[in-house]
Motif scaffolding. Structure first.
Motif, short mmCIF file in Angstrom:
data_model
loop_
_atom_site.label_atom_id
_atom_site.label_comp_id
_atom_site.label_asym_id
_atom_site.label_seq_id
_atom_site.Cartn_x
_atom_site.Cartn_y
_atom_site.Cartn_z
N ALA A 19 -22.37 -0.87 -20.30
CA ALA A 19 -21.38 0.20 -20.25
C ALA A 19 -22.05 1.57 -20.37
CB ALA A 19 -20.35 0.01 -21.37
N LEU A 20 -23.07 1.66 -21.23
CA LEU A 20 -23.80 2.92 -21.37
C LEU A 20 -24.55 3.26 -20.09
CD1 LEU A 20 -25.22 2.68 -25.01
CD2 LEU A 20 -23.17 3.84 -24.22
N ALA A 21 -25.14 2.26 -19.44
CA ALA A 21 -25.84 2.50 -18.19
C ALA A 21 -24.88 2.99 -17.11
CB ALA A 21 -26.55 1.22 -17.74
N GLU A 22 -23.69 2.44 -17.08
CA GLU A 22 -22.67 2.91 -16.14
C GLU A 22 -22.30 4.36 -16.43
OE1 GLU A 22 -17.95 2.20 -15.15
OE2 GLU A 22 -19.07 0.63 -16.20
N THR A 23 -22.17 4.68 -17.70
CA THR A 23 -21.85 6.06 -18.09
C THR A 23 -22.98 7.00 -17.68
OG1 THR A 23 -20.55 5.27 -19.98
CG2 THR A 23 -21.29 7.56 -20.03
N ALA A 24 -24.23 6.57 -17.86
CA ALA A 24 -25.37 7.39 -17.47
C ALA A 24 -25.34 7.69 -15.98
CB ALA A 24 -26.68 6.68 -17.84
N ALA A 50 -33.52 10.32 -16.60
CA ALA A 50 -33.51 11.58 -17.34
C ALA A 50 -32.25 11.78 -18.17
CB ALA A 50 -33.65 12.76 -16.36
N VAL A 51 -31.44 10.71 -18.31
CA VAL A 51 -30.18 10.79 -19.05
C VAL A 51 -30.24 9.85 -20.25
CG1 VAL A 51 -27.69 10.41 -18.95
CG2 VAL A 51 -28.87 11.42 -17.00
N VAL A 52 -29.79 10.36 -21.40
CA VAL A 52 -29.68 9.56 -22.61
C VAL A 52 -28.20 9.44 -22.97
CG1 VAL A 52 -30.22 9.45 -25.08
CG2 VAL A 52 -31.94 10.28 -23.46
N VAL A 53 -27.76 8.22 -23.24
CA VAL A 53 -26.35 7.97 -23.52
C VAL A 53 -26.23 7.34 -24.91
CG1 VAL A 53 -24.22 6.93 -22.70
CG2 VAL A 53 -25.96 7.60 -21.06
#
Length: 313
Positions: A19-24, A50-53
């Protein structure tokens, strides 16, 4: 920008990472695989390119966090606070009862190179934060004092604390803490330590404060309390403490008197943060099934001195 509606509940860490990867991806990440950065009982952090969630603790007040995110998003703060990334049209989303935010990646302080720790840069950022105009009225109270109470509650609720004597000392020190008497009120980070800094490549390498979960209005002395407590416990070298304190004063910081004893302002917050840090250390040692290490023992010894001083007063 506001809060997205909660989504279906994941049943495992693996599903939450997905879910976090999808948000990223929705926050602009590329197609890199997710890398687990932090995994604790209450927090999960994943990096995708380059994105941290971040999945915040389940008890997070999403409305209060949104107020903090909006402040950090404003251009006037971007030289001090790392701004969040939008997730579609929102600044945060909800998934399985967890609040999720997205951030640009930055390089953290290297724990293996303490000599290169950016104490002066950190002090300057805090001084600038404390010197900003009065924050918006809807901004929550800074979370420092509440963090102390949560740490003690976690210690008391832990069923696997191996060192009961150490836990009792920490609880006695907590009971001995006097009421905090703030000498100033400003915008406060609420949970400052060197782990709350990242270096970002904006106009040359520069440092920013991260993790605004406890950002709010409060006593700025609490932002200096952790290094002050570590110095008082004999953990932080005196020369390092003075580097930090001198840089804070040189940048115009208002948490301590410029030409008088800094401990007038720092004594009570430093004691409280020593108790908080010791409580979490003792609880962690029990959870991990290990004995207290040298750092843990130094913190418990500081709590013993706090409790003893109260007994003698």
């Amino acid at each position: 920008m506001g809060i997205e509606t909660d989504r279906e509940s994941p049943s495992s860490t693996t599903e939450l990472v997905e879910a976090l990867a999808e948000t990223a991806a929705r926050a602009g990440a590329g197609c890199a695989p997710p890398v687990l950065v932090v995994e604790r009982a209450d927090v999960l952090v994943v990096r995708v390119g380059a994105v941290v969630v971040k999945a915040h603790p389940a008890e997070t007040d999403a409305a209060a966090l949104l107020s903090r995110l909006r402040l950090a998003s404003a251009p006037r703060w971007r030289d001090i606070l790392l701004p969040p990334l939008p997730i579609g049209d929102a600044l945060l989303t909800r998934h399985a009862g967890r609040t999720i935010t997205a951030w640009p990646h930055g390089d953290p302080v290297d724990p293996d190179d303490p000599g290169a720790a950016p104490w002066e840069a950190a002090a300057t950022l805090l001084a600038r934060l404390h010197g900003m105009p009065e924050p918006a009225r809807d901004l929550p109270e800074a979370g420092g004092p509440a963090r102390v109470r949560r740490a003690i509650r976690r210690l008391r609720d832990a069923g696997d604390v191996a060192d009961r004597a150490a836990a009792a000392i920490v609880c006695r020190a907590f009971a001995a803490l006097p009421e905090s008497t703030a000498t100033a009120r400003t915008l406060v980070h609420g949970d400052f330590h060197l782990g709350q800094l990242v270096r970002v490549p904006r106009g040359g390498d520069s440092w920013r404060l991260i993790d605004i979960d406890d950002l709010g209005a409060g006593d700025p002395a609490w932002d200096l309390a952790r290094p002050a407590a570590l110095f008082a416990a004999g953990i932080l070298e005196p020369v390092t403490w003075l580097r930090f304190l001198d840089a804070y004063r040189a940048a115009g910081g208002v948490a301590v008197p410029r030409d008088a004893d800094e401990w007038v302002a720092l004594d009570i917050p430093a004691r409280a943060v020593a108790v908080q840090t010791a409580a979490l250390a003792v609880a962690a040692a029990g959870r991990e099934g290990r004995e207290l290490d040298d750092l843990d023992t130094a913190l418990v010894d500081a709590c013993r001195r706090i409790a003893t001083a109260s007994d003698l007063s």
